[in-house]
Design a protein around this motif. Structure first.
Motif, short mmCIF file in Angstrom:
data_model
loop_
_atom_site.label_atom_id
_atom_site.label_comp_id
_atom_site.label_asym_id
_atom_site.label_seq_id
_atom_site.Cartn_x
_atom_site.Cartn_y
_atom_site.Cartn_z
N THR A 231 36.63 68.08 50.63
CA THR A 231 37.22 67.62 49.37
C THR A 231 37.40 66.12 49.37
OG1 THR A 231 38.38 69.73 49.16
CG2 THR A 231 39.18 67.91 47.83
N THR B 99 34.23 64.85 47.39
CA THR B 99 34.70 65.14 46.03
C THR B 99 35.66 64.07 45.54
OG1 THR B 99 34.44 67.53 46.36
CG2 THR B 99 35.86 66.82 44.56
N ILE C 139 34.62 69.25 41.01
CA ILE C 139 35.35 69.92 42.08
C ILE C 139 35.33 71.43 41.85
CG2 ILE C 139 37.57 69.69 40.85
CD1 ILE C 139 38.87 69.21 43.63
#
Length: 787
Positions: free
Chosen positions: A163, A167, A450
């Motif tokens: 993440t 992201t 995401i």
């Protein structure tokens, strides 16, 4: 005099910041369609594709690691079961996110997240807005992510890094996101230095921080550097498949014995089958074999060193900046440490975490097309050891034979240390980051792509560690988490769709007019703004009419003529800009900022300088695009390789399950699954069971560890245990008089093995908790080889 000069210097710096903003706008003007604009668009598109593909590869690599661990669990269990030992495994620990993967990895494509099922999970508007605020806060204030990285367990870090790296800061070539990510690194490293008592263990242990640093080097810029600097040397070395450069005397002796046995069928009386390390090193044939190999090895390693040291300017800025932070933090935290120790610490990051892994496993770093043969693979390992010894204080306690390569280390030690210091010589980015943050507040399209599980996993980790991250009830992070409430559970893989999440902050007012905002924050006047805006429009006009400007008489550019030509052009947009810039030039002349009499000489010089900058910028962009095209192709090829490896692992996993269940006494047997990807299944699966157990039985032998079943009903409860297919089992809880079970659970044997490995003692059957080890023992007893 000093007092007067300081404000003047500050004013010049502030004006330069605003000038930089207009220069950035000129470089990315979407209204211009010249060669520069087209080259920039190609480059932006390419960078976006590289960032997206890098994330897909990271996820595939994680899935491959998971399957590797799952296969190891099954194999170890079979070995242990056959030895009549307890059913425990010794494979790598799988992460919480990997436990989600197992539920559907065997049944779904790696890109299943891109194809949501009809019953897909959705976010309502309230939660979408809350997550938009939360992730803006996480991105714009990296200290929160830094705190999370320092707090999470090692088993949780890979999912978080996915993440964070791919992201939250996933645009690997966008300056604001890159600089914010590096700010996060600085915070993490500072804390690491503060909490590590032993200098010798800094950045060397396998921690979430070290994993984060390694992951950072695997992003697009790092891959491009490795390809440019190492690929040629490694591929040249690969051509010598039969070139044996082993210098470990014991291994050389063993190879000599094998050769003699192959040629003669027996060993001479003076050649024992096994010897000690010292005896092997003293053998004349071994010494004669190793001596020329040492020279060849040192020449090869020298080629790698020369290539690395000669390309210091090619090292990605972020990697150099991290080296700079390591040096700075070391000097502050350990003022008495030697320069050699500082270089050793920088080398632990640059060589140990970045260069050497790519040399040892070049196929994993997309530097070669196939796995190296035996001899080149060993040569690459030796080269990596030599490079590490030049960057660190060499120790030969475990590998004394490496001492013979010490001349290489001594010859390059000073050069390597100078190189490591040179890596640190890069500027900071704080002024430009401040400007980038202003620009971000003025944007309406700031967003991230995401997945739902990334949202929920990050939410869960933040909530779990909120007392450490945000102890104050009024902190923005805690306020947002309180509003969101508990984190939703992870969704099934085939429903884990990606969404475009716009980012904005309720506490930051969006800036509608960035120039006004900069004027209020900086010592810049309205005249400065008018001057820079005029210059920017003139640059825009000249870029839009290069053929018209080229027809003018040789000599300096006539800015008045340029403005007039635009005002009388056929293009409506140019006409508007021409009329506007003529009025602005008139106003500036009346204010005395520029002078019509000298042909606006001051502004003309700056316009020409800006055009020259943009011209050279195009050449740089074209060169960078060509380089990144190669990187993108390499990353794409690696994606194909990972998909192939994943399919082979999935097939192999099924093989292990089926073969471990195969009964050699059964006449029909069970079909074998090929590793190539096509599964050869038996015509009919053989179901075993069910076996019946009363509640009292399982309560008495400790299989039931907790229960919510009322005591007066327990005598009517029983359990059925069956195995519909090899490696798959079903536990059903029934109540007498009912046809259907109250609750039913199906699972694979590796699910239980993983629970046991991670010390999870109970299996949740909703109304009762079952003892994992006792269930495993029961499966072994009832289904034998099918385990």
């Amino acid at each position: 005099m000093t007092t007067a000069s300081a404000p003047a210097s500050a004013r010049k710096r502030d004006r330069a910041s605003v000038t930089a903003m207009y220069s950035m706008a000129a470089e990315q003007d979407v209204q211009v369609q010249d060669d520069l604009a087209r080259a920039q668009k190609r480059l932006r598109d390419l960078k976006a594709r590289i960032s997206a593909q890098s994330k897909k590869n990271f996820i595939l690599e994680r899935d491959v690691r998971f399957l590797d661990a799952r296969i190891a669990l099954l194999i170890q269990d079979r070995i242990t079961a056959l030895a009549s030992a307890s059913a425990s495994a010794s494979a790598s620990t799988a992460t919480a996110d990997e436990r989600l993967v197992v539920q559907t990895l065997d049944a779904h494509d790696p890109d299943a997240a891109d194809a949501p099922s009809p019953a897909e999970h959705t976010l309502d508007d309230r939660h979408r807005r809350a997550y938009a605020n939360l992730f803006y806060l996480l991105q714009a204030e990296p200290r929160h992510v830094a705190g999370l990285v320092r707090t999470v367990a090692l088993g949780e870090i890979d999912t978080l890094l996915q993440t964070v790296m791919f992201t939250l800061y996933g645009n690997q070539y966008e300056s604001r996101e890159e600089h914010l990510l590096l700010t996060m690194f600085q915070s993490v490293l500072s804390a690491q230095f503060e909490t590590t008592p032993d200098f010798g263990s800094l950045l060397r242990a396998n921690t979430p921080v070290s994993r984060m640093m390694t992951t950072y080097t695997r992003r697009g810029p790092g891959q491009a550097y490795l390809k440019r600097v190492l690929a040629g040397k490694i591929n040249a070395l690969m051509e010598g498949k039969e070139v044996n450069l082993e210098v470990n005397p014991l291994k050389v002796y063993e190879q000599m014995v094998q050769q003699v046995m192959a040629e003669r069928g027996h060993l001479p009386d003076d050649t024992p089958g096994s010897v000690t390390q010292d005896q092997a090193a003293a053998h004349p044939v071994v010494r004669a074999t190793i001596t020329p190999r040492l020279r060849t090895l040192m020449d090869l390693a020298q080629g790698f060193v020369d290539e690395i040291l000669g390309n210091v300017e090619q090292v990605p800025y972020g990697i150099r900046w991290i080296c700079k932070q390591i040096r700075s933090l070391t000097r502050r935290k350990y003022p008495d440490v030697t320069d050699l120790a500082i270089c050793s610490l920088i080398g632990a990051f640059f060589f140990l975490r970045f260069i050497n892994p790519a040399i040892v496993t070049p196929q994993a770093y997309m530097l070669i097309d196939s796995t190296p043969a035996k001899h080149p693979r060993r040569t690459l390992t030796l080269v990596a050891k030599m490079l590490q010894n030049t960057a660190n204080k060499p120790t030969y306690a475990k590998e004394a034979y490496m001492g013979a390569l010490n001349p290489f280390v001594e010859r390059n030690k000073t050069r390597i240390n100078a190189f490591l210091h040179q890596l640190c010589e890069v500027g900071d980015f704080y002024d430009s980051l401040e400007l980038d943050q202003y620009m971000a507040l003025s944007k309406k399209d700031l967003s991230i792509n995401i997945t739902l599980n990334e949202l929920y996993n990050t939410h869960a980790l933040l909530a779990q560690h909120i007392d450490v991250l945000s102890p104050n009830d009024r902190h923005h992070l805690r306020v947002l988490l309180d509003e969101l409430g508990p984190a939703p559970a992870q969704v099934p893989r085939n429903q884990n769709r990606a969404i475009d999440l716009p980012l904005y902050s309720r506490w930051e007012t969006p800036i509608q007019d960035i120039t006004t905002a900069l004027m209020s924050e900086n010592n810049v006047t309205q005249n400065d703004i008018l001057y820079m805006e005029t210059k920017a429009i003139l640059v825009h006009i000249i870029r839009s009419m290069p053929h018209v400007v080229a027809k003018e008489e040789p000599g300096p550019i006539d800015l008045a003529s340029v403005a007039e030509r635009a005002a009388t052009a056929k293009d409506a947009m140019l006409v508007r800009k021409g009329i506007k810039v003529k009025e602005m030039m008139r106003e500036l002349a009346e204010l005395g900022v520029i002078d019509r009499a000298d042909g606006f000489d001051l502004m003309r010089e700056e316009v020409v300088a800006e055009l020259q900058h943009l011209g050279s910028l195009r050449e740089i962009i074209v060169e960078e695009t060509a380089s990144l095209e190669a990187v993108y192709k390499t990353i794409g090829d690696h994606n194909v390789y990972l998909r192939s490896q994943l399919e082979q692992y999935k097939a192999y996993l099924q093989n292990v399950r089926i073969n471990s269940a195969k009964d050699p006494k059964a006449s029909s047997g069970v079909g074998v699954v090929s590793v190539g990807g096509k599964e050869m299944r038996p015509a009919k699966a053989i179901a075993l069971g069910p076996h019946k157990f009363t509640y009292a039985q399982w309560e008495r032998d400790g299989t039931i560890v907790e229960s919510n079943v009322p005591e007066n009903r327990r005598q009517n409860v029983f359990f059925l245990l069956s195995s519909p297919t090899p490696g798959t089992f079903v536990i059903a809880m029934h109540f007498k008089g009912r046809d259907k079970p109250i609750v039913e659970m199906d699972f694979k044997i590796d699910d239980l093995l993983e629970k046991q490995k991670e010390s999870h003692t109970s299996l949740d059957l909703e109304y009762v908790q079952l003892h994992v080890t006792k269930i495993l023992a029961l499966l072994n007893k009832l289904f034998g080889r099918r385990r």
